[in-house]
Design an enzyme around this catalytic site. Structure first.
Site, mmCIF file in Angstrom:
data_model
loop_
_atom_site.group_PDB
_atom_site.id
_atom_site.type_symbol
_atom_site.label_atom_id
_atom_site.label_comp_id
_atom_site.label_asym_id
_atom_site.label_seq_id
_atom_site.Cartn_x
_atom_site.Cartn_y
_atom_site.Cartn_z
ATOM 1 N N ASN A 7 0.854 -1.185 0.000
ATOM 2 C CA ASN A 7 0.000 0.000 0.000
ATOM 3 C C ASN A 7 0.898 1.247 0.000
ATOM 4 O OD1 ASN A 7 -1.438 2.259 1.099
ATOM 5 N ND2 ASN A 7 -3.062 0.877 1.723
ATOM 6 N N ASP A 9 -0.210 4.474 -0.002
ATOM 7 C CA ASP A 9 -0.943 5.677 0.442
ATOM 8 C C ASP A 9 -0.044 6.687 1.148
ATOM 9 O OD1 ASP A 9 -3.247 4.435 -0.397
ATOM 10 O OD2 ASP A 9 -4.090 4.140 1.611
ATOM 11 N N HIS A 10 0.872 6.152 1.993
ATOM 12 C CA HIS A 10 1.612 7.090 2.835
ATOM 13 C C HIS A 10 2.729 7.830 2.112
ATOM 14 C CE1 HIS A 10 -0.954 6.418 6.089
ATOM 15 N NE2 HIS A 10 -0.726 5.115 6.106
ATOM 16 N N HIS A 43 -5.806 3.505 -1.406
ATOM 17 C CA HIS A 43 -7.142 3.787 -0.865
ATOM 18 C C HIS A 43 -7.534 5.184 -1.325
ATOM 19 C CE1 HIS A 43 -9.852 3.959 3.013
ATOM 20 N NE2 HIS A 43 -10.500 4.271 1.917
ATOM 21 N N ARG A 45 -9.847 7.893 -0.804
ATOM 22 C CA ARG A 45 -10.830 8.305 0.204
ATOM 23 C C ARG A 45 -11.719 9.414 -0.334
ATOM 24 N NH1 ARG A 45 -10.572 7.629 5.660
ATOM 25 N NH2 ARG A 45 -9.169 5.994 6.351
ATOM 26 N N ARG A 49 -7.539 12.643 1.069
ATOM 27 C CA ARG A 49 -6.496 13.149 1.981
ATOM 28 C C ARG A 49 -5.099 12.717 1.573
ATOM 29 N NH1 ARG A 49 -7.669 9.791 7.481
ATOM 30 N NH2 ARG A 49 -9.695 10.723 7.172
ATOM 31 N N GLU A 70 -8.748 0.239 -2.710
ATOM 32 C CA GLU A 70 -9.588 0.224 -1.508
ATOM 33 C C GLU A 70 -10.541 1.406 -1.609
ATOM 34 O OE1 GLU A 70 -7.284 0.525 2.046
ATOM 35 O OE2 GLU A 70 -6.198 -1.313 1.648
ATOM 36 N N THR A 100 -7.035 6.349 10.350
ATOM 37 C CA THR A 100 -6.898 5.292 9.357
ATOM 38 C C THR A 100 -8.142 4.415 9.490
ATOM 39 O OG1 THR A 100 -5.515 3.448 8.602
ATOM 40 C CG2 THR A 100 -5.552 3.852 10.975
ATOM 41 N N THR A 101 -8.288 3.430 8.617
ATOM 42 C CA THR A 101 -9.484 2.586 8.680
ATOM 43 C C THR A 101 -9.547 1.920 10.054
ATOM 44 O OG1 THR A 101 -9.027 2.152 6.361
ATOM 45 C CG2 THR A 101 -10.764 0.850 7.384
ATOM 46 N N GLU A 151 -10.598 -9.725 3.310
ATOM 47 C CA GLU A 151 -9.344 -9.318 3.936
ATOM 48 C C GLU A 151 -9.626 -9.229 5.424
ATOM 49 O OE1 GLU A 151 -7.237 -5.840 2.430
ATOM 50 O OE2 GLU A 151 -6.312 -5.565 4.396
ATOM 51 N N HIS A 191 -3.658 -4.664 7.917
ATOM 52 C CA HIS A 191 -3.815 -3.524 8.819
ATOM 53 C C HIS A 191 -2.893 -3.671 10.021
ATOM 54 C CE1 HIS A 191 -5.327 0.088 10.542
ATOM 55 N NE2 HIS A 191 -5.997 0.292 9.427
ATOM 56 N N GLY A 192 -1.948 -2.761 10.092
ATOM 57 C CA GLY A 192 -1.052 -2.695 11.239
ATOM 58 C C GLY A 192 0.075 -3.712 11.218
ATOM 59 N N HIS A 214 1.930 1.031 6.027
ATOM 60 C CA HIS A 214 2.630 1.988 6.874
ATOM 61 C C HIS A 214 4.031 1.536 7.271
ATOM 62 C CE1 HIS A 214 3.387 4.335 10.596
ATOM 63 N NE2 HIS A 214 2.864 5.293 9.867
HETATM 64 N N1 PXP Z 1 -5.840 -3.096 4.463
HETATM 65 C C1 PXP Z 1 -6.790 -2.144 4.560
HETATM 66 C C2 PXP Z 1 -8.184 -2.489 4.187
HETATM 67 C C3 PXP Z 1 -6.466 -0.832 4.968
HETATM 68 O O1 PXP Z 1 -7.429 0.098 5.043
HETATM 69 C C4 PXP Z 1 -5.116 -0.534 5.262
HETATM 70 C C5 PXP Z 1 -4.744 0.850 5.672
HETATM 71 O O2 PXP Z 1 -4.891 1.700 4.605
HETATM 72 C C6 PXP Z 1 -4.163 -1.562 5.133
HETATM 73 C C7 PXP Z 1 -4.556 -2.832 4.760
HETATM 74 C C8 PXP Z 1 -2.724 -1.328 5.390
HETATM 75 O O3 PXP Z 1 -2.549 -1.047 6.725
HETATM 76 P P1 PXP Z 1 -1.127 -0.549 7.241
HETATM 77 O O4 PXP Z 1 -0.868 0.760 6.557
HETATM 78 O O5 PXP Z 1 -1.324 -0.421 8.712
HETATM 79 O O6 PXP Z 1 -0.124 -1.603 6.840
#
Ligand code: PXP
Length: 245
Positions: A7, A9-10, A43, A45, A49, A70, A100-101, A151, A191-192, A214
């Site tokens: 991902n 996004d960051h 993602h 949004r 953002r 996403e 975050t989600t 997921e 996630h995380g 992240h």
């Molecule tokens: N999966 C989903 C559905 C998410 O919303 C996110 C965060 O954008 C992630 C995975 C990735 O999470 P992380 O950035 O904590 O690795």
């Protein structure tokens, strides 16, 4: 071996922090693929953002592995998805005020809306994944409304601060992965997840793909994208085990 979807996004978060034209999430996606990622995730949004529509459109042109979008199951986002045609859409809940989600999508409460979104996307050749908590009723509902994949939300496990909570949350993930697999759903997790928490998944062969953002982008700031992705790919390689849990 399970796949890694990165991902980016960051990278866009950093760009937006200054309203600048850099760093470029598209460049990060290319670097991730070159380093061995099996997919690129963004993602889009409602409040834009971090990722913008322009990013998704360029990624659609350049991603050679798999583009995973996403998004919330809104009319606006469905229109964008049908136009851009990512390989996979992962339906997620979205609140404007969240950092975050924050949780999985409650597809029991929002069943009709999500079911329609799944049908619309699938009828247009897009595979559909639903981001849900490791809850058996949610997983059975995902199967009933014909999702291709789930997921599993791993946030509660990754963020747990006590061993007791960690163990309890991980056991929910194991049960969820096994039931998803039994129902012939593709099973992803995300996630995380970081370079430490990933190690807990050793031997849980039901998971097809990890979606990680992240921790990889954070490491990439210090080591570069290539090394950060390669380090995670190596840890995922080490998870494979023939022993049943
Ligand atoms: N999966 C989903 C559905 C998410 O919303 C996110 C965060 O954008 C992630 C995975 C990735 O999470 P992380 O950035 O904590 O690795």
């Amino acid at each position: 071996m399970a796949h890694l979807a990165v991902n980016v996004d960051h990278v866009a978060t950093l760009r937006e922090a200054r309203g600048a034209k850099y760093p470029e999430p598209v460049a990060a996606a290319i670097a991730a693929e070159t380093a061995g990622a099996d997919g690129v995730v963004v993602h889009l949004r409602e409040d834009r953002r971090h990722i913008h529509e322009r990013d998704v459109r360029i990624l659609r042109q350049i991603v050679r592995t798999k583009l995973i979008l996403e998004m919330a199951a809104t009319t606006e986002m469905l229109g964008i998805a049908l136009d851009i045609k990512p390989d996979v859409v992962t339906l997620v809940p979205e609140k404007r005020e969240e950092l975050t989600t924050e949780g999985g999508l409650d597809i029991i409460t929002h069943k009709d809306n999500i079911k329609d979104a799944v049908a619309t996307l699938k009828n247009n050749g897009i595979d559909v994944c639903i981001f849900i908590d490791p809850d058996l009723d949610q997983i059975k509902t995902a199967h009933r409304i014909d999702a291709d994949m789930i997921e599993i939300h791993t946030g509660a496990f990754c963020d747990a601060t006590s061993e007791h909570k960690k163990t309890a949350e991980f056991s929910r993930i194991v049960d969820a992965a096994k039931i998803g697999n039994k129902l012939k759903l593709g099973v992803n997790a995300g996630h995380g997840i970081c370079y430490n928490t990933i190690k807990a998944f050793k031997g849980l062969n039901e998971i097809n793909e990890f979606s990680i953002g992240h921790s990889i982008i954070s490491r990439a700031i210090l080591t570069g994208m290539d090394q950060a992705v390669k380090d995670m790919v190596q840890l995922i390689k080490e998870l494979k085990s023939n022993e049943a849990l």
